[in-house]
Structures are given as structure tokens and as C-alpha cells.
Design a protein around this motif. Structure first.
Motif, PDB file in Angstrom:
ATOM      1  N   GLU A  62       0.834  -1.212   0.000  1.00  0.00           N
ATOM      2  CA  GLU A  62       0.000   0.000   0.000  1.00  0.00           C
ATOM      3  C   GLU A  62       0.869   1.263   0.000  1.00  0.00           C
ATOM      4  OE1 GLU A  62      -2.666   2.160   3.393  1.00  0.00           O
ATOM      5  OE2 GLU A  62      -3.097   0.040   3.030  1.00  0.00           O
ATOM      6  N   ARG A  63       1.932   1.240   0.771  1.00  0.00           N
ATOM      7  CA  ARG A  63       2.816   2.407   0.842  1.00  0.00           C
ATOM      8  C   ARG A  63       3.555   2.638  -0.472  1.00  0.00           C
ATOM      9  NH1 ARG A  63       5.151   1.517   7.038  1.00  0.00           N
ATOM     10  NH2 ARG A  63       3.478   2.706   8.067  1.00  0.00           N
ATOM     11  N   PHE A  64       3.975   1.568  -1.131  1.00  0.00           N
ATOM     12  CA  PHE A  64       4.656   1.746  -2.418  1.00  0.00           C
ATOM     13  C   PHE A  64       3.693   2.258  -3.483  1.00  0.00           C
ATOM     14  CE2 PHE A  64       8.108  -1.331  -1.034  1.00  0.00           C
ATOM     15  CZ  PHE A  64       9.086  -0.341  -0.966  1.00  0.00           C
ATOM     16  N   GLN A  65       2.434   1.858  -3.403  1.00  0.00           N
ATOM     17  CA  GLN A  65       1.453   2.365  -4.362  1.00  0.00           C
ATOM     18  C   GLN A  65       1.220   3.864  -4.167  1.00  0.00           C
ATOM     19  OE1 GLN A  65       0.415   0.277  -6.913  1.00  0.00           O
ATOM     20  NE2 GLN A  65       1.984  -0.893  -5.824  1.00  0.00           N
ATOM     21  N   ALA A  66       1.305   4.317  -2.920  1.00  0.00           N
ATOM     22  CA  ALA A  66       1.063   5.731  -2.608  1.00  0.00           C
ATOM     23  C   ALA A  66       2.327   6.585  -2.734  1.00  0.00           C
ATOM     24  CB  ALA A  66       0.499   5.854  -1.194  1.00  0.00           C
ATOM     25  N   PHE A  67       3.483   5.938  -2.829  1.00  0.00           N
ATOM     26  CA  PHE A  67       4.749   6.661  -2.819  1.00  0.00           C
ATOM     27  C   PHE A  67       4.893   7.540  -4.058  1.00  0.00           C
ATOM     28  CE2 PHE A  67       9.286   7.242  -3.488  1.00  0.00           C
ATOM     29  CZ  PHE A  67       9.738   7.542  -2.217  1.00  0.00           C
ATOM     30  N   ASP A  68       5.225   8.803  -3.830  1.00  0.00           N
ATOM     31  CA  ASP A  68       5.415   9.752  -4.925  1.00  0.00           C
ATOM     32  C   ASP A  68       6.759  10.452  -4.729  1.00  0.00           C
ATOM     33  OD1 ASP A  68       5.418  11.723  -6.821  1.00  0.00           O
ATOM     34  OD2 ASP A  68       3.578  12.702  -6.157  1.00  0.00           O
ATOM     35  N   GLN A 123       8.790   9.668   2.957  1.00  0.00           N
ATOM     36  CA  GLN A 123       7.430   9.143   3.010  1.00  0.00           C
ATOM     37  C   GLN A 123       7.468   7.744   3.624  1.00  0.00           C
ATOM     38  OE1 GLN A 123       5.367   9.696  -0.890  1.00  0.00           O
ATOM     39  NE2 GLN A 123       7.160  10.946  -1.400  1.00  0.00           N
ATOM     40  N   PRO A 124       6.348   7.265   4.151  1.00  0.00           N
ATOM     41  CA  PRO A 124       6.331   5.929   4.752  1.00  0.00           C
ATOM     42  C   PRO A 124       6.732   4.857   3.734  1.00  0.00           C
ATOM     43  CG  PRO A 124       4.363   7.141   5.353  1.00  0.00           C
ATOM     44  CD  PRO A 124       5.034   7.939   4.285  1.00  0.00           C
ATOM     45  N   TYR A 125       7.605   3.942   4.145  1.00  0.00           N
ATOM     46  CA  TYR A 125       8.031   2.856   3.271  1.00  0.00           C
ATOM     47  C   TYR A 125       8.647   1.754   4.117  1.00  0.00           C
ATOM     48  CZ  TYR A 125      13.026   3.723   3.942  1.00  0.00           C
ATOM     49  OH  TYR A 125      14.274   3.829   4.502  1.00  0.00           O
ATOM     50  N   ARG A 126       8.818   0.597   3.512  1.00  0.00           N
ATOM     51  CA  ARG A 126       9.635  -0.456   4.113  1.00  0.00           C
ATOM     52  C   ARG A 126      10.370  -1.168   2.985  1.00  0.00           C
ATOM     53  NH1 ARG A 126       8.249  -4.757   8.889  1.00  0.00           N
ATOM     54  NH2 ARG A 126      10.167  -5.989   8.751  1.00  0.00           N
ATOM     55  N   LEU A 127      11.678  -1.060   3.005  1.00  0.00           N
ATOM     56  CA  LEU A 127      12.508  -1.722   2.000  1.00  0.00           C
ATOM     57  C   LEU A 127      13.865  -1.986   2.630  1.00  0.00           C
ATOM     58  CD1 LEU A 127      12.577  -2.758  -0.900  1.00  0.00           C
ATOM     59  CD2 LEU A 127      13.589  -0.567  -1.575  1.00  0.00           C
ATOM     60  N   GLU A 128      14.058  -3.202   3.087  1.00  0.00           N
ATOM     61  CA  GLU A 128      15.288  -3.554   3.784  1.00  0.00           C
ATOM     62  C   GLU A 128      16.438  -3.681   2.792  1.00  0.00           C
ATOM     63  OE1 GLU A 128      14.139  -7.020   6.036  1.00  0.00           O
ATOM     64  OE2 GLU A 128      12.319  -5.972   6.706  1.00  0.00           O
ATOM     65  N   MET A 129      17.620  -3.214   3.185  1.00  0.00           N
ATOM     66  CA  MET A 129      18.757  -3.153   2.275  1.00  0.00           C
ATOM     67  C   MET A 129      19.141  -4.530   1.746  1.00  0.00           C
ATOM     68  SD  MET A 129      20.781  -1.016   0.729  1.00  0.00           S
ATOM     69  CE  MET A 129      21.065   0.527   1.602  1.00  0.00           C
ATOM     70  N   GLY A 130      18.929  -5.574   2.530  1.00  0.00           N
ATOM     71  CA  GLY A 130      19.301  -6.910   2.093  1.00  0.00           C
ATOM     72  C   GLY A 130      18.330  -7.537   1.099  1.00  0.00           C
ATOM     73  N   SER A 131      17.268  -6.823   0.738  1.00  0.00           N
ATOM     74  CA  SER A 131      16.252  -7.372  -0.164  1.00  0.00           C
ATOM     75  C   SER A 131      16.825  -7.595  -1.562  1.00  0.00           C
ATOM     76  CB  SER A 131      15.052  -6.426  -0.264  1.00  0.00           C
ATOM     77  OG  SER A 131      14.493  -6.185   1.007  1.00  0.00           O
TER      78      SER A 131
END
Length: 260
Positions: A62-68, A123-131
Motif C-alpha cells: 500500500e505504501r509503495f502504491q502511494a509513494f510519490d 514518506q512511509p516505506y519499508r525496503l530492507e537493504m538486504g532485499s
């Protein structure tokens, strides 16, 4: 001297009680490119990439869809991150002068933003560096960022009398710094807990201590690494016998006395 921290998975976008300066993330072109990729990831794919629960995967999607990437809305990174490191940093209690100093001497490594200054708006997100996110640059975020993070850190330390990069980030995040491209000496800090005659790293305490060290540097305006040896918050003390030229160890005994 430049200190680098990891971000946090937990976020708090409650506005601070007092106004604070805002700055725009420096690696905006890279962020926009990466955002195009993350926007296409399904909740199921995000779940697998970061070992998330169904609810957290849905929230990340949801956060990635809203990310601008062009939006000026959001909150300063040092206020928005809300994990153990930031419980130690307590950025919301810093005054304007301290925030200005931190802006010049502290950096936060990020899977989505690359390098953040404390007052950069996110903006709100979650993306861990090890991904292992596949992009045109490779099969992981380490491939995506390549030498770019190191180059930004080089520039950030360019005007400092002591250009040492103090690593108080996790291995996952500091692994994104290309050491071949980095033109700065690196000092890594580790924190040990002593109990029953043994000393070991305890992740929860180490994370909090990293934030405490950044806060200690900010409060005391420490711009040369030797000043960090006096760090004594929460009962920690410098351990010369356990330290080397490029890795310093701080330890404390458990249980920690109440006064610490």
C-alpha cells in the motif's frame, strides 16, 4: 567526522511539537528509478523478499502504491524512524542548533533513499537493504546502489577537519557502502554486554547504543573521533584492550545499575 546509522522498520509520522527545518533527499533520481520498480511488486512478492507477515506485506505494498518521489510531503527522517536506534537518538528532543549540527555530521543509510540527512523528508516505506530486488542494475539493492552511496558519503565529509566515517550502522546496511569507492577512513564501533564472565553483542542493546553514541556526539559537538572514547552513556565505557585502530569496542556489565 561523519556518523552513519541504519534506518528503522518501525515508523512514527506524528509531527514534532516544534517546527524543524526540512531538506530534500539528495539521491532523488535514484529514488524515483527504484520507486518505479517497487511500485510493481505485489504484496506476495514483498512478503517473500523481506519475510513479512501478510499484514505487513499488504501495508508495504500500500505504501509503495502511494509513494510519490516528487511529493514534498512527509516527515524528517530522524523523526520518522522509530526503532531501537532512534529510541537512543531521541531526535525529537534536539534543539535547532543540535539539529543543524546533526545535519552536517550524521547520515542514515536507506534501502529506498540511499543516503539520508536527518532533516531529509521521507514518506512511509519499508525496503530492507538486504532485499533481493531486481532492477536494471542487478539482482539486489546492493547492485542497485553500487558505488553511489560511497560517493555521497565522500562528498558529505569533504569539508570536515576529521574525515573519518564512524560506522554505527548494522552490517546489512553498511554493506551497501562500496569500500573501493569510499575515500574516507572507517572506524567501526561495537557494543558488548558483559555477564557471567562473558562479553557478547546483544542486538537490542547494540541498536539502542548506536543511537546513544550519535546523540552523545551531537550533544557534545564531537567532530574528531578521539572525542568518542569518552562516551559513557547507559553504563558503557571504552575498552582499549578489545579495540584496534579501525574498530573500537565499548562494553558494560549486566545487569545495568539503575543510575546508568
Amino acid at each position: 567526522m561523519l556518523l552513519v546509522l541504519s534506518p528503522a522498520k518501525a515508523l512514527d509520522f506524528t509531527p514534532p511539537e516544534t517546527l524543524a527545518p526540512l531538506s530534500a533527499p539528495q539521491m532523488s533520481k535514484d529514488v524515483a528509478e527504484l520507486a518505479k520498480v517497487t511500485r510493481k511488486l505485489t504484496a506476495r512478492e514483498l512478503k517473500g523478499l523481506m519475510s513479512l507477515s501478510d499484514n505487513l506485506a499488504a501495508l508495504a505494498h500500500e505504501r509503495f502504491q502511494a509513494f510519490d518521489p516528487k511529493s514534498p510531503d512527509g516527515l524528517q527522517a530522524a523523526f520518522a524512524f522509530n526503532g531501537d536506534v532512534y529510541m537512543g537518538l531521541q531526535a525529537r528532543t534536539l534543539d535547532a542548533s543540535a539539529l543543524e549540527w546533526a545535519q552536517d555530521h550524521v547520515r542514515i543509510l536507506s534501502g529506498l533513499y540511499g543516503v539520508l540527512r536527518p532533516m531529509d523528508v521521507i514518506q512511509p516505506y519499508r525496503l530492507e537493504m538486504g532485499s533481493r530486488v531486481r532492477t536494471r542494475r542487478g539482482s539486489s539493492l546492493y547492485d542497485f546502489w553500487g558505488d553511489r552511496i560511497a560517493k555521497v558519503l565522500n562528498e558529505a565529509a569533504a569539508g570536515h577537519a576529521d574525515r573519518t566515517l564512524v560506522n554505527v550502522a548494522s552490517g546489512e546496511y553498511f554493506g551497501a557502502v562500496d569500500r573501493r569507492a569510499l575515500k574516507l577512513p572507517v572506524l567501526t564501533i561495537r557494543f558488548l554486554e558483559e555477564k557471567d564472565g562473558e562479553a557478547r553483542i546483544v542486538s537490542f542493546f547494540a541498536k539502542r547504543a548506536r543511537g546513544l553514541m550519535a546523540r552523545y556526539a551531537i550533544d557534545n559537538r564531537i567532530d574528531r573521533v578521539d572525542g568518542l572514547k569518552d562516551f559513557d552513556l547507559a553504563g558503557y565505557s571504552y575498552q582499549p584492550s578489545r579495540s584496534s585502530g579501525d574498530e573500537w569496542t565499548f562494553a558494560r556489565r549486566q545487569p545495568v545499575p539503575a543510575a546508568a
